[in-house]
Design a protein around this motif. Structure first.
Motif, PDB file in Angstrom:
ATOM      1  N   THR A  59       0.830  -1.221   0.000  1.00  0.00           N
ATOM      2  CA  THR A  59       0.000   0.000   0.000  1.00  0.00           C
ATOM      3  C   THR A  59       0.857   1.262   0.000  1.00  0.00           C
ATOM      4  OG1 THR A  59      -0.180  -0.095   2.406  1.00  0.00           O
ATOM      5  CG2 THR A  59      -1.965  -1.083   1.116  1.00  0.00           C
ATOM      6  N   ASP A  60       2.064   1.203   0.606  1.00  0.00           N
ATOM      7  CA  ASP A  60       2.950   2.368   0.588  1.00  0.00           C
ATOM      8  C   ASP A  60       3.414   2.667  -0.834  1.00  0.00           C
ATOM      9  OD1 ASP A  60       2.755   2.778   3.302  1.00  0.00           O
ATOM     10  OD2 ASP A  60       4.564   1.629   3.771  1.00  0.00           O
ATOM     11  N   SER A  61       3.771   1.629  -1.579  1.00  0.00           N
ATOM     12  CA  SER A  61       4.234   1.866  -2.946  1.00  0.00           C
ATOM     13  C   SER A  61       3.083   2.311  -3.840  1.00  0.00           C
ATOM     14  CB  SER A  61       4.901   0.618  -3.520  1.00  0.00           C
ATOM     15  OG  SER A  61       3.979  -0.442  -3.629  1.00  0.00           O
ATOM     16  N   GLN A  62       1.868   1.815  -3.577  1.00  0.00           N
ATOM     17  CA  GLN A  62       0.719   2.285  -4.353  1.00  0.00           C
ATOM     18  C   GLN A  62       0.426   3.751  -4.063  1.00  0.00           C
ATOM     19  OE1 GLN A  62      -2.456  -0.380  -3.375  1.00  0.00           O
ATOM     20  NE2 GLN A  62      -1.816  -1.933  -4.863  1.00  0.00           N
ATOM     21  N   ALA A  63       0.525   4.127  -2.800  1.00  0.00           N
ATOM     22  CA  ALA A  63       0.294   5.525  -2.433  1.00  0.00           C
ATOM     23  C   ALA A  63       1.351   6.422  -3.064  1.00  0.00           C
ATOM     24  CB  ALA A  63       0.291   5.683  -0.921  1.00  0.00           C
ATOM     25  N   ASN A  64       2.617   6.010  -3.031  1.00  0.00           N
ATOM     26  CA  ASN A  64       3.685   6.790  -3.659  1.00  0.00           C
ATOM     27  C   ASN A  64       3.468   6.898  -5.162  1.00  0.00           C
ATOM     28  OD1 ASN A  64       4.953   7.239  -1.242  1.00  0.00           O
ATOM     29  ND2 ASN A  64       6.480   5.647  -1.531  1.00  0.00           N
ATOM     30  N   PHE A  65       3.021   5.813  -5.786  1.00  0.00           N
ATOM     31  CA  PHE A  65       2.734   5.790  -7.222  1.00  0.00           C
ATOM     32  C   PHE A  65       1.657   6.818  -7.557  1.00  0.00           C
ATOM     33  CE2 PHE A  65       0.911   3.998 -11.102  1.00  0.00           C
ATOM     34  CZ  PHE A  65       2.046   3.625 -11.801  1.00  0.00           C
ATOM     35  N   ILE A  66       0.581   6.834  -6.787  1.00  0.00           N
ATOM     36  CA  ILE A  66      -0.521   7.765  -7.024  1.00  0.00           C
ATOM     37  C   ILE A  66      -0.076   9.204  -6.759  1.00  0.00           C
ATOM     38  CG2 ILE A  66      -2.801   8.474  -6.182  1.00  0.00           C
ATOM     39  CD1 ILE A  66      -3.358   5.450  -5.762  1.00  0.00           C
ATOM     40  N   TRP A  67       0.672   9.418  -5.674  1.00  0.00           N
ATOM     41  CA  TRP A  67       1.130  10.774  -5.366  1.00  0.00           C
ATOM     42  C   TRP A  67       2.066  11.301  -6.442  1.00  0.00           C
ATOM     43  CZ3 TRP A  67      -0.952  14.334  -2.739  1.00  0.00           C
ATOM     44  CH2 TRP A  67      -1.727  14.040  -1.627  1.00  0.00           C
ATOM     45  N   LYS A  68       2.893  10.447  -7.000  1.00  0.00           N
ATOM     46  CA  LYS A  68       3.801  10.883  -8.069  1.00  0.00           C
ATOM     47  C   LYS A  68       3.003  11.346  -9.289  1.00  0.00           C
ATOM     48  CE  LYS A  68       7.811  11.442  -9.999  1.00  0.00           C
ATOM     49  NZ  LYS A  68       8.658  12.546  -9.604  1.00  0.00           N
ATOM     50  N   ILE A  69       1.964  10.612  -9.646  1.00  0.00           N
ATOM     51  CA  ILE A  69       1.114  10.995 -10.778  1.00  0.00           C
ATOM     52  C   ILE A  69       0.415  12.323 -10.484  1.00  0.00           C
ATOM     53  CG2 ILE A  69      -0.943  10.372 -12.102  1.00  0.00           C
ATOM     54  CD1 ILE A  69      -0.082   7.423 -11.749  1.00  0.00           C
ATOM     55  N   VAL A  70      -0.132  12.463  -9.278  1.00  0.00           N
ATOM     56  CA  VAL A  70      -0.847  13.687  -8.905  1.00  0.00           C
ATOM     57  C   VAL A  70       0.095  14.889  -8.923  1.00  0.00           C
ATOM     58  CG1 VAL A  70      -2.016  14.839  -6.969  1.00  0.00           C
ATOM     59  CG2 VAL A  70      -2.638  12.507  -7.594  1.00  0.00           C
ATOM     60  N   LEU A  71       1.304  14.733  -8.366  1.00  0.00           N
ATOM     61  CA  LEU A  71       2.250  15.843  -8.340  1.00  0.00           C
ATOM     62  C   LEU A  71       2.727  16.209  -9.746  1.00  0.00           C
ATOM     63  CD1 LEU A  71       4.316  14.980  -5.146  1.00  0.00           C
ATOM     64  CD2 LEU A  71       2.691  16.849  -5.460  1.00  0.00           C
ATOM     65  N   ASN A  72       2.882  15.225 -10.635  1.00  0.00           N
ATOM     66  CA  ASN A  72       3.248  15.523 -12.026  1.00  0.00           C
ATOM     67  C   ASN A  72       2.160  16.350 -12.704  1.00  0.00           C
ATOM     68  OD1 ASN A  72       5.710  14.196 -11.985  1.00  0.00           O
ATOM     69  ND2 ASN A  72       4.876  12.289 -12.779  1.00  0.00           N
ATOM     70  N   ILE A  73       0.913  15.982 -12.491  1.00  0.00           N
ATOM     71  CA  ILE A  73      -0.201  16.698 -13.118  1.00  0.00           C
ATOM     72  C   ILE A  73      -0.331  18.109 -12.535  1.00  0.00           C
ATOM     73  CG2 ILE A  73      -2.718  16.734 -13.361  1.00  0.00           C
ATOM     74  CD1 ILE A  73      -2.558  13.644 -13.566  1.00  0.00           C
ATOM     75  N   ILE A  74      -0.182  18.244 -11.218  1.00  0.00           N
ATOM     76  CA  ILE A  74      -0.265  19.569 -10.589  1.00  0.00           C
ATOM     77  C   ILE A  74       0.845  20.476 -11.103  1.00  0.00           C
ATOM     78  CG2 ILE A  74       0.043  20.802  -8.396  1.00  0.00           C
ATOM     79  CD1 ILE A  74      -1.472  18.505  -7.045  1.00  0.00           C
ATOM     80  N   GLU A  75       2.048  19.950 -11.205  1.00  0.00           N
ATOM     81  CA  GLU A  75       3.164  20.763 -11.698  1.00  0.00           C
ATOM     82  C   GLU A  75       2.925  21.217 -13.135  1.00  0.00           C
ATOM     83  OE1 GLU A  75       7.986  20.597 -12.299  1.00  0.00           O
ATOM     84  OE2 GLU A  75       7.025  19.130 -11.016  1.00  0.00           O
ATOM     85  N   ASP A  76       2.394  20.336 -13.974  1.00  0.00           N
ATOM     86  CA  ASP A  76       2.095  20.713 -15.357  1.00  0.00           C
ATOM     87  C   ASP A  76       1.022  21.796 -15.421  1.00  0.00           C
ATOM     88  OD1 ASP A  76       3.993  19.036 -16.373  1.00  0.00           O
ATOM     89  OD2 ASP A  76       2.582  17.462 -16.970  1.00  0.00           O
ATOM     90  N   LEU A  77      -0.013  21.670 -14.602  1.00  0.00           N
ATOM     91  CA  LEU A  77      -1.068  22.684 -14.600  1.00  0.00           C
ATOM     92  C   LEU A  77      -0.533  24.037 -14.144  1.00  0.00           C
ATOM     93  CD1 LEU A  77      -4.090  20.643 -13.193  1.00  0.00           C
ATOM     94  CD2 LEU A  77      -3.710  21.398 -15.540  1.00  0.00           C
ATOM     95  N   LEU A  78       0.349  24.032 -13.163  1.00  0.00           N
ATOM     96  CA  LEU A  78       0.937  25.288 -12.700  1.00  0.00           C
ATOM     97  C   LEU A  78       1.843  25.895 -13.766  1.00  0.00           C
ATOM     98  CD1 LEU A  78       1.698  24.332  -9.004  1.00  0.00           C
ATOM     99  CD2 LEU A  78      -0.025  25.951  -9.822  1.00  0.00           C
ATOM    100  N   GLN A  79       2.514  25.058 -14.539  1.00  0.00           N
ATOM    101  CA  GLN A  79       3.336  25.578 -15.628  1.00  0.00           C
ATOM    102  C   GLN A  79       2.470  26.183 -16.726  1.00  0.00           C
ATOM    103  OE1 GLN A  79       6.216  22.768 -17.042  1.00  0.00           O
ATOM    104  NE2 GLN A  79       7.105  22.469 -15.026  1.00  0.00           N
ATOM    105  N   VAL A  80       1.309  25.588 -16.993  1.00  0.00           N
ATOM    106  CA  VAL A  80       0.377  26.167 -17.969  1.00  0.00           C
ATOM    107  C   VAL A  80      -0.093  27.538 -17.488  1.00  0.00           C
ATOM    108  CG1 VAL A  80      -1.917  25.899 -18.992  1.00  0.00           C
ATOM    109  CG2 VAL A  80      -0.350  23.973 -18.958  1.00  0.00           C
TER     110      VAL A  80
END
Length: 139
Positions: A59-80
């Protein structure tokens, strides 16, 4: 207005065209998938064969996997948002240049530039905070 649309279209097409040429000439095993500075959602989640890693049963690796995806998307939106504010700075400059000495139009252009500059600082600071968080929590 027509000239602004044409200029903006040429800028966008040129940026994407340059990205395609650069990514095709790179000698890496798999491309990084970036468009301008925008990362793909799977950035940091690829294995050696250019496949997306499995999050696993932990569950820790799944949570890290999901958080990495969320942070990538947030960073892209902020760059836009940063790109949009840069466009508004250019628009404010255009308003000032075409004001023909009208003090109301100059004031409107300056206000547009000031608000966009504040937005740009907030967007860039937010990108820095997101990058700092993702690097410090080990994702």
């Amino acid at each position: 207005m027509k000239n602004i649309i044409i200029a903006a279209s040429l800028i966008v097409v040129g940026a994407f065209g340059a990205n395609i040429v650069i990514s095709e000439t790179s000698s890496a095993a798999c491309s990084d998938g970036k468009i301008m500075t925008l990362k793909p959602w799977y950035d940091g989640l690829l294995d050696g064969d250019c496949n997306v890693k499995s999050p696993g049963d932990n569950t820790d690796s799944q949570a890290n996997f999901i958080w990495k995806i969320v942070l990538n998307i947030i960073e892209d939106l902020l760059q836009v948002v940063g790109y949009a504010t840069t466009g508004y700075i250019m628009y404010g400059g255009f308003l000032i240049m075409t004001s023909n000495g009208s003090s109301d139009k100059v004031a409107h252009g300056r206000k547009t530039i000031m608000n966009a500059a504040i937005g740009l600082v907030v967007a860039l600071s937010s990108v820095a905070v997101v990058s700092f968080i993702s690097s410090n929590i080990g994702i």
